[in-house]
Every structure is written in structure tokens, then in C-alpha cells.
Design a protein around this motif. Structure first.
Motif, mmCIF file in Angstrom:
data_model
loop_
_atom_site.group_PDB
_atom_site.id
_atom_site.type_symbol
_atom_site.label_atom_id
_atom_site.label_comp_id
_atom_site.label_asym_id
_atom_site.label_seq_id
_atom_site.Cartn_x
_atom_site.Cartn_y
_atom_site.Cartn_z
ATOM 1 N N SER A 29 0.857 -1.179 0.000
ATOM 2 C CA SER A 29 0.000 0.000 0.000
ATOM 3 C C SER A 29 0.889 1.224 0.000
ATOM 4 C CB SER A 29 -0.907 0.010 1.237
ATOM 5 O OG SER A 29 -0.154 0.272 2.404
ATOM 6 N N THR A 30 0.284 2.371 -0.234
ATOM 7 C CA THR A 30 1.057 3.602 -0.147
ATOM 8 C C THR A 30 1.019 4.096 1.286
ATOM 9 O OG1 THR A 30 -0.866 4.937 -0.684
ATOM 10 C CG2 THR A 30 0.555 4.252 -2.520
ATOM 11 N N ALA A 31 1.814 5.101 1.583
ATOM 12 C CA ALA A 31 1.898 5.611 2.947
ATOM 13 C C ALA A 31 0.787 6.609 3.240
ATOM 14 C CB ALA A 31 3.260 6.254 3.173
ATOM 15 N N SER A 32 -0.392 6.357 2.738
ATOM 16 C CA SER A 32 -1.533 7.217 3.024
ATOM 17 C C SER A 32 -2.212 6.728 4.295
ATOM 18 C CB SER A 32 -2.509 7.192 1.856
ATOM 19 O OG SER A 32 -3.025 5.891 1.694
ATOM 20 N N ALA A 33 -3.193 7.452 4.728
ATOM 21 C CA ALA A 33 -3.904 7.098 5.957
ATOM 22 C C ALA A 33 -4.847 5.941 5.669
ATOM 23 C CB ALA A 33 -4.664 8.304 6.480
ATOM 24 N N SER A 38 -0.427 -2.737 6.734
ATOM 25 C CA SER A 38 -0.056 -3.676 5.682
ATOM 26 C C SER A 38 1.335 -4.224 5.940
ATOM 27 C CB SER A 38 -0.109 -2.979 4.324
ATOM 28 O OG SER A 38 0.888 -1.998 4.265
ATOM 29 N N ALA A 39 1.739 -5.174 5.098
ATOM 30 C CA ALA A 39 3.033 -5.801 5.264
ATOM 31 C C ALA A 39 4.167 -4.889 4.802
ATOM 32 C CB ALA A 39 3.073 -7.115 4.497
ATOM 33 N N SER A 40 3.960 -4.111 3.757
ATOM 34 C CA SER A 40 5.009 -3.247 3.217
ATOM 35 C C SER A 40 4.406 -1.957 2.692
ATOM 36 C CB SER A 40 5.737 -3.937 2.064
ATOM 37 O OG SER A 40 6.375 -5.099 2.509
ATOM 38 N N VAL A 41 5.192 -0.892 2.764
ATOM 39 C CA VAL A 41 4.717 0.407 2.300
ATOM 40 C C VAL A 41 5.801 1.071 1.462
ATOM 41 C CG1 VAL A 41 3.955 2.706 3.005
ATOM 42 C CG2 VAL A 41 3.225 0.725 4.306
ATOM 43 N N LEU A 42 5.428 1.537 0.278
ATOM 44 C CA LEU A 42 6.309 2.307 -0.571
ATOM 45 C C LEU A 42 6.216 3.756 -0.105
ATOM 46 C CD1 LEU A 42 8.105 1.602 -2.980
ATOM 47 C CD2 LEU A 42 6.213 2.232 -4.476
ATOM 48 N N ILE A 43 7.343 4.329 0.335
ATOM 49 C CA ILE A 43 7.351 5.663 0.938
ATOM 50 C C ILE A 43 8.220 6.606 0.123
ATOM 51 C CG2 ILE A 43 7.889 7.009 3.009
ATOM 52 C CD1 ILE A 43 7.716 4.376 4.599
ATOM 53 N N LYS A 44 7.678 7.773 -0.194
ATOM 54 C CA LYS A 44 8.455 8.819 -0.851
ATOM 55 C C LYS A 44 9.222 9.580 0.224
ATOM 56 C CE LYS A 44 8.169 12.668 -4.050
ATOM 57 N NZ LYS A 44 7.293 13.517 -4.848
ATOM 58 N N VAL A 45 10.523 9.691 0.040
ATOM 59 C CA VAL A 45 11.379 10.370 1.013
ATOM 60 C C VAL A 45 11.130 11.876 0.934
ATOM 61 C CG1 VAL A 45 13.764 10.787 1.709
ATOM 62 C CG2 VAL A 45 13.105 8.540 0.831
ATOM 63 N N GLU A 46 10.831 12.485 2.080
ATOM 64 C CA GLU A 46 10.552 13.909 2.133
ATOM 65 C C GLU A 46 11.797 14.741 2.443
ATOM 66 O OE1 GLU A 46 7.298 14.585 4.804
ATOM 67 O OE2 GLU A 46 5.960 13.283 3.676
ATOM 68 N N VAL A 47 12.676 14.251 3.278
ATOM 69 C CA VAL A 47 13.853 15.019 3.683
ATOM 70 C C VAL A 47 15.112 14.372 3.127
ATOM 71 C CG1 VAL A 47 15.164 15.921 5.644
ATOM 72 C CG2 VAL A 47 12.675 15.788 5.781
ATOM 73 N N GLY A 48 15.498 13.257 3.665
ATOM 74 C CA GLY A 48 16.683 12.525 3.248
ATOM 75 C C GLY A 48 17.132 11.626 4.378
ATOM 76 N N LEU A 67 19.647 8.480 0.727
ATOM 77 C CA LEU A 67 18.395 8.816 0.048
ATOM 78 C C LEU A 67 18.151 10.313 0.175
ATOM 79 C CD1 LEU A 67 16.572 5.817 1.621
ATOM 80 C CD2 LEU A 67 16.727 6.167 -0.843
ATOM 81 N N TRP A 68 17.717 10.943 -0.895
ATOM 82 C CA TRP A 68 17.418 12.374 -0.910
ATOM 83 C C TRP A 68 15.921 12.568 -1.070
ATOM 84 C CZ3 TRP A 68 21.387 15.196 -4.562
ATOM 85 C CH2 TRP A 68 22.688 14.988 -4.077
ATOM 86 N N SER A 69 15.474 13.794 -0.877
ATOM 87 C CA SER A 69 14.077 14.142 -1.083
ATOM 88 C C SER A 69 13.660 13.755 -2.499
ATOM 89 C CB SER A 69 13.890 15.643 -0.880
ATOM 90 O OG SER A 69 12.547 16.003 -1.122
ATOM 91 N N GLY A 70 12.523 13.037 -2.606
ATOM 92 C CA GLY A 70 12.035 12.575 -3.904
ATOM 93 C C GLY A 70 12.390 11.143 -4.229
ATOM 94 N N ASP A 71 13.354 10.578 -3.505
ATOM 95 C CA ASP A 71 13.678 9.160 -3.676
ATOM 96 C C ASP A 71 12.568 8.330 -3.027
ATOM 97 O OD1 ASP A 71 16.029 9.906 -4.931
ATOM 98 O OD2 ASP A 71 17.283 9.561 -3.169
ATOM 99 N N VAL A 72 12.595 7.013 -3.239
ATOM 100 C CA VAL A 72 11.556 6.131 -2.720
ATOM 101 C C VAL A 72 12.195 4.949 -2.016
ATOM 102 C CG1 VAL A 72 9.622 4.628 -3.395
ATOM 103 C CG2 VAL A 72 9.984 6.789 -4.580
ATOM 104 N N LEU A 73 11.549 4.487 -0.923
ATOM 105 C CA LEU A 73 12.005 3.270 -0.253
ATOM 106 C C LEU A 73 10.805 2.397 0.054
ATOM 107 C CD1 LEU A 73 11.318 3.388 3.059
ATOM 108 C CD2 LEU A 73 13.141 5.076 2.983
ATOM 109 N N LEU A 74 11.065 1.113 0.238
ATOM 110 C CA LEU A 74 10.037 0.161 0.630
ATOM 111 C C LEU A 74 10.333 -0.256 2.063
ATOM 112 C CD1 LEU A 74 7.572 -1.484 -0.413
ATOM 113 C CD2 LEU A 74 9.182 -3.325 -0.898
ATOM 114 N N ALA A 75 9.399 0.031 2.961
ATOM 115 C CA ALA A 75 9.555 -0.311 4.375
ATOM 116 C C ALA A 75 8.604 -1.450 4.720
ATOM 117 C CB ALA A 75 9.271 0.900 5.251
#
Length: 130
Positions: A29-33, A38-48, A67-75
Motif C-alpha cells: 500500500s502507499t503511505a496514506s492514511a 499492511s506488510a510493506s509500504v512504498l514511501i516517498k522520502v521527504e527530507v533525506g 536517500l534524498w528528497s524525492g527518492d523512494v524506499l520500501l519499508a
């Protein structure tokens, strides 16, 4: 250092991650409310953030780019660790997409400091505690 190095278009990368998780029976799922964790979340990095071996600066980084702002990680989950000034939550990270490095993708596991990623938003219900 374990990891795969791939270059793809932005949409192809997301599709590949979703397909891999779906095949493994995991939910993405996305990191929305969302109502359910869920088991995993794709998160857009806001700061770094850097990817660390453990949940502290002393553990050292895993040897991948920061990771910089705008990069993505899976948590996959979050846990507590060293407080670096914004709280003590850390994300267990299993995938990194470096948009600032022409879409470089790595699958290196480590810990990222949640307040520097998305101000710990995903740890408030989008993903579970480890």
C-alpha cells in the motif's frame, strides 16, 4: 554488500516491486492514511536519510548512497531506536529507488530514520511495529 543494481523507468520499477510482493503473498500500500496496517509500504522520502545496519548512528551505514528528497524506499515495518532529534522510530527498509541518481534501484536491507524519511507518518498505522 548484497543488492541488485537495476535501471528502469519509474513506472516499471513500481510495477516490478508490486509484482514481486504480490507473488510472495505480501500486500503493498502507499503511505496514506489507510485503516488497516499492511506488510510493506512504498514511501516517498521527504527530507533525506541514510540506510544503517541497525537503529543507531553507531551501527554504521550499509554502504549504499544516502536517500534524498524525492527518492523512494520500501519499508516492511518500524521499530524504535536511537533518537536523533525527531523521535525514536526507524523503518526496516528493503528496497531503495534513487530518483536523484537517474533511477538507480537497490535491494539492500537496513534501517532508515523515520523522521528524516516522512516525519514518521507511515509508522502511525500504515505499517506495523516489527
Amino acid at each position: 554488500m548484497r543488492g541488485k543494481l537495476r535501471r528502469r523507468g519509474a513506472m516499471a520499477a513500481v510495477v516490478a516491486v508490486v509484482a514481486a510482493l504480490s507473488a510472495g503473498g505480501m500486500v503493498l500500500s502507499t503511505a496514506s492514511a489507510s485503516a488497516a496496517a499492511s506488510a510493506s509500504v512504498l514511501i516517498k522520502v521527504e527530507v533525506g536519510a541514510a540506510v544503517f545496519n541497525g537503529r543507531s548512528l553507531a551501527s554504521g551505514t550499509v554502504g549504499v548512497p544516502d536517500l534524498w528528497s524525492g527518492d523512494v524506499l520500501l519499508a516492511t515495518c518500524w521499530n524504535t531506536g536511537e533518537n536523533l532529534g525527531g523521535g525514536n522510530r526507524w523503518y526496516l527498509t528493503v528496497y531503495e529507488r534513487y530518483n536523484h541518481l537517474n533511477g538507480l534501484e537497490l535491494t539492500v536491507t537496513g534501517w532508515t530514520y523515520a523522521p528524516y524519511v516522512d516525519n514518521s507518518a507511515a509508522s502511525n498505522g500504515a505499517i506495523t511495529h516489527c
